[in-house]
Scaffold this motif. Structure first.
Motif, PDB file in Angstrom:
ATOM      1  N   ALA A 264     -15.588  -5.629 -28.917  1.00 50.00           N
ATOM      2  CA  ALA A 264     -14.160  -4.790 -29.737  1.00 50.00           C
ATOM      3  C   ALA A 264     -13.606  -5.020 -28.187  1.00 50.00           C
ATOM      4  N   LYS A 265     -13.599  -4.993 -27.067  1.00 53.20           N
ATOM      5  CA  LYS A 265     -12.226  -5.200 -26.503  1.00 53.20           C
ATOM      6  C   LYS A 265     -12.331  -6.657 -25.772  1.00 53.20           C
ATOM      7  N   ALA A 266     -13.266  -7.842 -27.246  1.00 57.83           N
ATOM      8  CA  ALA A 266     -12.814  -9.234 -26.829  1.00 57.83           C
ATOM      9  C   ALA A 266     -11.970  -9.244 -28.320  1.00 57.83           C
TER      10      ALA A 266
ATOM     11  N   MET B 190      -9.223   4.062 -36.068  1.00 54.14           N
ATOM     12  CA  MET B 190     -10.445   4.655 -36.697  1.00 54.14           C
ATOM     13  C   MET B 190     -11.504   4.571 -36.608  1.00 54.14           C
ATOM     14  N   ALA B 191     -11.726   5.627 -36.377  1.00 52.07           N
ATOM     15  CA  ALA B 191     -13.448   5.825 -35.458  1.00 52.07           C
ATOM     16  C   ALA B 191     -14.612   5.205 -35.944  1.00 52.07           C
ATOM     17  N   ASP B 192     -14.835   4.585 -34.299  1.00 53.14           N
ATOM     18  CA  ASP B 192     -16.386   4.504 -34.594  1.00 53.14           C
ATOM     19  C   ASP B 192     -17.718   4.519 -34.385  1.00 53.14           C
ATOM     20  N   LEU B 193     -17.790   4.624 -35.437  1.00 57.73           N
ATOM     21  CA  LEU B 193     -19.038   5.653 -35.977  1.00 57.73           C
ATOM     22  C   LEU B 193     -20.401   4.959 -35.215  1.00 57.73           C
ATOM     23  N   TYR B 194     -20.422   3.646 -35.301  1.00 61.67           N
ATOM     24  CA  TYR B 194     -21.871   3.353 -34.289  1.00 61.67           C
ATOM     25  C   TYR B 194     -21.966   4.320 -33.340  1.00 61.67           C
ATOM     26  N   LEU B 195     -20.703   3.504 -32.611  1.00 60.01           N
ATOM     27  CA  LEU B 195     -20.611   3.935 -31.200  1.00 60.01           C
ATOM     28  C   LEU B 195     -20.957   5.418 -30.717  1.00 60.01           C
ATOM     29  N   LYS B 196     -19.891   6.114 -31.590  1.00 58.63           N
ATOM     30  CA  LYS B 196     -20.279   7.119 -32.103  1.00 58.63           C
ATOM     31  C   LYS B 196     -21.816   7.590 -31.866  1.00 58.63           C
ATOM     32  N   ASN B 197     -22.274   7.412 -33.115  1.00 57.46           N
ATOM     33  CA  ASN B 197     -23.791   7.423 -33.148  1.00 57.46           C
ATOM     34  C   ASN B 197     -24.813   7.384 -31.806  1.00 57.46           C
ATOM     35  N   LEU B 198     -24.355   6.361 -31.390  1.00 58.10           N
ATOM     36  CA  LEU B 198     -25.134   5.616 -30.344  1.00 58.10           C
ATOM     37  C   LEU B 198     -25.062   6.178 -28.996  1.00 58.10           C
ATOM     38  N   GLU B 199     -23.789   7.339 -28.768  1.00 61.29           N
ATOM     39  CA  GLU B 199     -23.521   8.192 -27.837  1.00 61.29           C
ATOM     40  C   GLU B 199     -23.876   9.766 -28.220  1.00 61.29           C
ATOM     41  N   SER B 200     -24.340   9.438 -29.287  1.00 61.97           N
ATOM     42  CA  SER B 200     -25.081  11.030 -29.340  1.00 61.97           C
ATOM     43  C   SER B 200     -26.485  11.210 -29.795  1.00 61.97           C
TER      44      SER B 200
ATOM     45  N   ALA C  69     -22.288  -3.705 -24.499  1.00 66.92           N
ATOM     46  CA  ALA C  69     -22.183  -4.745 -25.507  1.00 66.92           C
ATOM     47  C   ALA C  69     -20.961  -4.384 -26.892  1.00 66.92           C
ATOM     48  N   HIS C  70     -21.402  -3.428 -27.138  1.00 67.89           N
ATOM     49  CA  HIS C  70     -20.274  -2.848 -28.065  1.00 67.89           C
ATOM     50  C   HIS C  70     -18.661  -2.474 -28.051  1.00 67.89           C
TER      51      HIS C  70
ATOM     52  N   ILE D  81     -32.741   5.016 -23.794  1.00 62.29           N
ATOM     53  CA  ILE D  81     -32.098   5.565 -23.260  1.00 62.29           C
ATOM     54  C   ILE D  81     -31.342   4.267 -22.447  1.00 62.29           C
ATOM     55  N   VAL D  82     -31.730   3.471 -21.561  1.00 57.62           N
ATOM     56  CA  VAL D  82     -31.558   1.676 -20.941  1.00 57.62           C
ATOM     57  C   VAL D  82     -31.141   0.980 -22.618  1.00 57.62           C
ATOM     58  N   ALA D  83     -32.130   1.159 -22.966  1.00 56.38           N
ATOM     59  CA  ALA D  83     -32.062   0.086 -24.328  1.00 56.38           C
ATOM     60  C   ALA D  83     -29.550   0.908 -24.525  1.00 56.38           C
ATOM     61  N   ILE D  84     -29.878   1.880 -24.923  1.00 51.69           N
ATOM     62  CA  ILE D  84     -28.606   2.280 -25.574  1.00 51.69           C
ATOM     63  C   ILE D  84     -27.488   2.104 -25.144  1.00 51.69           C
ATOM     64  N   ASP D  85     -27.743   2.462 -23.671  1.00 53.17           N
ATOM     65  CA  ASP D  85     -26.544   2.083 -22.597  1.00 53.17           C
ATOM     66  C   ASP D  85     -25.974   0.212 -22.869  1.00 53.17           C
ATOM     67  N   ALA D  86     -27.699  -0.477 -22.852  1.00 56.72           N
ATOM     68  CA  ALA D  86     -26.660  -1.950 -22.947  1.00 56.72           C
ATOM     69  C   ALA D  86     -26.243  -1.686 -24.243  1.00 56.72           C
ATOM     70  N   ALA D  87     -26.923  -1.467 -24.720  1.00 57.92           N
ATOM     71  CA  ALA D  87     -25.982  -1.736 -26.732  1.00 57.92           C
ATOM     72  C   ALA D  87     -24.184  -1.176 -26.758  1.00 57.92           C
TER      73      ALA D  87
END
Length: 53
Positions: free
Chosen positions: A49-51, A1-11, A44-45, A35-41
């Motif tokens: 997801a890994k946990a 399944m696509a992770d839309l939140y992650l795709k939105n942040l990366e975009s 964290a995401h 950009i720094v805040a997005i990197d941190a988000a």
């Protein structure tokens, strides 16, 4: 399944980074701070997801 939140942040990060590079913005501008805040988000995401695996 696509992770839309992650795709939105990366975009958003790619778009901001391109803007900063074109304009030659210094590190203390709001765009670069976002950009720094997005990197941190993103980090964290991905950790969350890994946990959950």
């Amino acid at each position: 399944m696509a992770d839309l939140y992650l795709k939105n942040l990366e975009s958003e990060r790619r778009q901001l980074w391109a803007t900063c590079r074109l304009k030659g913005l210094p590190k203390d501008t709001p765009e670069r701070q976002r950009i720094v805040a997005i990197d941190a988000a993103i980090a964290a995401h991905k950790a969350k997801a890994k946990a959950a695996e």
